[in-house]
Write a protein that holds these residues in place. Sequence first.
Motif, PDB file in Angstrom:
ATOM      1  N   ASN A  71       0.816  -1.213   0.000  1.00  0.00           N
ATOM      2  CA  ASN A  71       0.000   0.000   0.000  1.00  0.00           C
ATOM      3  C   ASN A  71       0.849   1.262   0.000  1.00  0.00           C
ATOM      4  OD1 ASN A  71      -2.521  -1.364   0.214  1.00  0.00           O
ATOM      5  ND2 ASN A  71      -2.016  -1.817   2.338  1.00  0.00           N
ATOM      6  N   ASN A  72       2.111   1.137  -0.347  1.00  0.00           N
ATOM      7  CA  ASN A  72       3.064   2.253  -0.307  1.00  0.00           C
ATOM      8  C   ASN A  72       3.170   2.849   1.088  1.00  0.00           C
ATOM      9  OD1 ASN A  72       4.194   2.249  -2.814  1.00  0.00           O
ATOM     10  ND2 ASN A  72       3.229   4.114  -3.499  1.00  0.00           N
ATOM     11  N   GLU A  73       2.792   2.075   2.109  1.00  0.00           N
ATOM     12  CA  GLU A  73       2.915   2.589   3.469  1.00  0.00           C
ATOM     13  C   GLU A  73       4.383   2.676   3.846  1.00  0.00           C
ATOM     14  OE1 GLU A  73       2.681  -1.890   4.110  1.00  0.00           O
ATOM     15  OE2 GLU A  73       1.286  -0.555   3.149  1.00  0.00           O
ATOM     16  N   GLU A  74       4.635   3.396   4.910  1.00  0.00           N
ATOM     17  CA  GLU A  74       6.024   3.515   5.335  1.00  0.00           C
ATOM     18  C   GLU A  74       6.504   2.147   5.779  1.00  0.00           C
ATOM     19  OE1 GLU A  74       8.954   6.094   8.191  1.00  0.00           O
ATOM     20  OE2 GLU A  74       6.817   6.241   8.493  1.00  0.00           O
ATOM     21  N   GLY A  75       7.604   1.765   5.237  1.00  0.00           N
ATOM     22  CA  GLY A  75       8.222   0.497   5.605  1.00  0.00           C
ATOM     23  C   GLY A  75       9.691   0.749   5.839  1.00  0.00           C
ATOM     24  N   ALA A  76      10.348  -0.264   6.240  1.00  0.00           N
ATOM     25  CA  ALA A  76      11.771  -0.133   6.504  1.00  0.00           C
ATOM     26  C   ALA A  76      12.531   0.094   5.203  1.00  0.00           C
ATOM     27  CB  ALA A  76      12.272  -1.394   7.190  1.00  0.00           C
ATOM     28  N   ILE A  89       5.923  13.054   2.478  1.00  0.00           N
ATOM     29  CA  ILE A  89       4.589  12.729   2.972  1.00  0.00           C
ATOM     30  C   ILE A  89       3.789  14.019   2.998  1.00  0.00           C
ATOM     31  CG2 ILE A  89       3.262  11.772   4.899  1.00  0.00           C
ATOM     32  CD1 ILE A  89       5.901  10.390   5.789  1.00  0.00           C
ATOM     33  N   LEU A  90       2.582  13.956   2.441  1.00  0.00           N
ATOM     34  CA  LEU A  90       1.732  15.157   2.474  1.00  0.00           C
ATOM     35  C   LEU A  90       1.427  15.525   3.920  1.00  0.00           C
ATOM     36  CD1 LEU A  90      -0.862  14.475  -0.372  1.00  0.00           C
ATOM     37  CD2 LEU A  90       1.070  16.052  -0.408  1.00  0.00           C
ATOM     38  N   PRO A  91       1.460  16.828   4.247  1.00  0.00           N
ATOM     39  CA  PRO A  91       1.151  17.256   5.616  1.00  0.00           C
ATOM     40  C   PRO A  91      -0.246  16.799   6.036  1.00  0.00           C
ATOM     41  CG  PRO A  91       2.046  19.073   4.322  1.00  0.00           C
ATOM     42  CD  PRO A  91       1.799  17.948   3.380  1.00  0.00           C
ATOM     43  N   ASN A  92      -0.384  16.428   7.302  1.00  0.00           N
ATOM     44  CA  ASN A  92      -1.649  15.962   7.875  1.00  0.00           C
ATOM     45  C   ASN A  92      -2.223  14.773   7.110  1.00  0.00           C
ATOM     46  OD1 ASN A  92      -1.528  18.129   9.749  1.00  0.00           O
ATOM     47  ND2 ASN A  92      -2.382  19.472   8.174  1.00  0.00           N
ATOM     48  N   SER A  93      -1.354  13.924   6.627  1.00  0.00           N
ATOM     49  CA  SER A  93      -1.789  12.790   5.817  1.00  0.00           C
ATOM     50  C   SER A  93      -0.788  11.657   5.986  1.00  0.00           C
ATOM     51  CB  SER A  93      -1.855  13.232   4.353  1.00  0.00           C
ATOM     52  OG  SER A  93      -2.027  12.136   3.503  1.00  0.00           O
ATOM     53  N   ASN A  94      -1.116  10.539   5.439  1.00  0.00           N
ATOM     54  CA  ASN A  94      -0.182   9.417   5.398  1.00  0.00           C
ATOM     55  C   ASN A  94       0.110   9.067   3.945  1.00  0.00           C
ATOM     56  OD1 ASN A  94       1.471   7.609   6.692  1.00  0.00           O
ATOM     57  ND2 ASN A  94      -0.094   6.026   6.882  1.00  0.00           N
ATOM     58  N   THR A  95      -0.066  10.051   3.058  1.00  0.00           N
ATOM     59  CA  THR A  95       0.094   9.841   1.631  1.00  0.00           C
ATOM     60  C   THR A  95       1.501  10.191   1.194  1.00  0.00           C
ATOM     61  OG1 THR A  95      -2.232  10.406   1.313  1.00  0.00           O
ATOM     62  CG2 THR A  95      -0.830  10.462  -0.642  1.00  0.00           C
ATOM     63  N   TYR A  96       2.148   9.238   0.531  1.00  0.00           N
ATOM     64  CA  TYR A  96       3.493   9.442   0.005  1.00  0.00           C
ATOM     65  C   TYR A  96       3.396   9.977  -1.421  1.00  0.00           C
ATOM     66  CZ  TYR A  96       5.472   7.074   3.969  1.00  0.00           C
ATOM     67  OH  TYR A  96       5.854   6.748   5.253  1.00  0.00           O
ATOM     68  N   VAL A  97       4.261  10.929  -1.738  1.00  0.00           N
ATOM     69  CA  VAL A  97       4.266  11.566  -3.052  1.00  0.00           C
ATOM     70  C   VAL A  97       5.699  11.624  -3.563  1.00  0.00           C
ATOM     71  CG1 VAL A  97       3.741  13.702  -4.309  1.00  0.00           C
ATOM     72  CG2 VAL A  97       2.273  12.988  -2.412  1.00  0.00           C
ATOM     73  N   CYS A  98       5.864  11.436  -4.858  1.00  0.00           N
ATOM     74  CA  CYS A  98       7.160  11.626  -5.523  1.00  0.00           C
ATOM     75  C   CYS A  98       6.969  12.726  -6.563  1.00  0.00           C
ATOM     76  CB  CYS A  98       7.627  10.345  -6.205  1.00  0.00           C
ATOM     77  SG  CYS A  98       8.219   9.079  -5.096  1.00  0.00           S
ATOM     78  N   HIS A  99       7.575  13.873  -6.328  1.00  0.00           N
ATOM     79  CA  HIS A  99       7.510  15.012  -7.252  1.00  0.00           C
ATOM     80  C   HIS A  99       8.896  15.613  -7.399  1.00  0.00           C
ATOM     81  CE1 HIS A  99       2.905  16.060  -7.070  1.00  0.00           C
ATOM     82  NE2 HIS A  99       3.162  14.960  -7.771  1.00  0.00           N
ATOM     83  N   ARG A 100       9.013  16.514  -8.359  1.00  0.00           N
ATOM     84  CA  ARG A 100      10.294  17.152  -8.646  1.00  0.00           C
ATOM     85  C   ARG A 100      10.473  18.409  -7.801  1.00  0.00           C
ATOM     86  NH1 ARG A 100      13.425  15.833 -12.625  1.00  0.00           N
ATOM     87  NH2 ARG A 100      11.744  14.876 -13.824  1.00  0.00           N
ATOM     88  N   ALA A 101      11.685  18.608  -7.270  1.00  0.00           N
ATOM     89  CA  ALA A 101      12.022  19.827  -6.532  1.00  0.00           C
ATOM     90  C   ALA A 101      12.237  20.937  -7.559  1.00  0.00           C
ATOM     91  CB  ALA A 101      13.286  19.610  -5.710  1.00  0.00           C
ATOM     92  N   ILE A 102      11.435  21.994  -7.464  1.00  0.00           N
ATOM     93  CA  ILE A 102      11.576  23.083  -8.440  1.00  0.00           C
ATOM     94  C   ILE A 102      12.184  24.337  -7.829  1.00  0.00           C
ATOM     95  CG2 ILE A 102       9.762  22.238  -9.975  1.00  0.00           C
ATOM     96  CD1 ILE A 102       7.900  24.417  -8.754  1.00  0.00           C
ATOM     97  N   GLN A 103      12.154  24.434  -6.493  1.00  0.00           N
ATOM     98  CA  GLN A 103      12.766  25.591  -5.833  1.00  0.00           C
ATOM     99  C   GLN A 103      13.135  25.206  -4.408  1.00  0.00           C
ATOM    100  OE1 GLN A 103      10.194  28.992  -5.352  1.00  0.00           O
ATOM    101  NE2 GLN A 103      11.917  30.384  -5.194  1.00  0.00           N
ATOM    102  N   ILE A 104      14.313  25.649  -3.983  1.00  0.00           N
ATOM    103  CA  ILE A 104      14.773  25.376  -2.615  1.00  0.00           C
ATOM    104  C   ILE A 104      15.113  26.713  -1.974  1.00  0.00           C
ATOM    105  CG2 ILE A 104      16.494  24.205  -1.190  1.00  0.00           C
ATOM    106  CD1 ILE A 104      16.845  22.232  -3.572  1.00  0.00           C
ATOM    107  N   GLN A 105      14.440  26.977  -0.844  1.00  0.00           N
ATOM    108  CA  GLN A 105      14.646  28.249  -0.149  1.00  0.00           C
ATOM    109  C   GLN A 105      14.477  28.055   1.343  1.00  0.00           C
ATOM    110  OE1 GLN A 105      11.875  31.155  -1.599  1.00  0.00           O
ATOM    111  NE2 GLN A 105      13.487  32.495  -2.305  1.00  0.00           N
TER     112      GLN A 105
END
Length: 182
Positions: A32-37, A81-97
């Motif tokens: 389930n894409n849950e957090e695992g080791a 992990i999305l805030p206030n959620s247990n949903t894992y997401v893979c996206h591209r970093a477009i800005q770091i500040q």
Amino acid sequence: MKKLGKILSNILLVFAILILVSTLYFVYTNRNNEEGAFFFGYKPYIIRTGSMEPTIQIHGIVVIKKCDISEVKEGDIIAFILPNSNTYVCHRAIQIQNGEITTKGDNNETADIAPVTKDNFVGKEVLKTNVLASLEFQFKTTWGIIKLVGLILAIIIVIVVIKILLKNKENDGRRFKNGGKE
């Protein structure tokens, strides 16, 4: 030449066993894409949406390396992990500040609403593949897992049989040289 054959067959055997162990681990921890080791600092994820297409298709596989958020550079694909959620997401970093990362799916028109921080950061992508994207759904069934494990075990058996045949051929060659005696 015989020695090279032995070395190659041993390498193939070890590689097949590693694939078997990795596959079993992958199937077990990614139901389930849950957090695992993390496995030696790495964890595979199955992509569930089209937000990263065409780079990563639905059911594509991304291997994430656990690392510090400071190691991320713009353009990297990261897991969070999305805030206030247990949903894992893979996206591209477009800005770091200021230690926060703005992310966006390659197929999305706008950036994600909440920035990624060290609190919800998981790691960054080190490997991605769409090769298994069309087969991933089979791993969800018991029969699909049995077929996959069976295929890998068959490969291991073939390698072991080849090793035995090579050993027997080598022994027969020694007998021939010694006049039928070993």
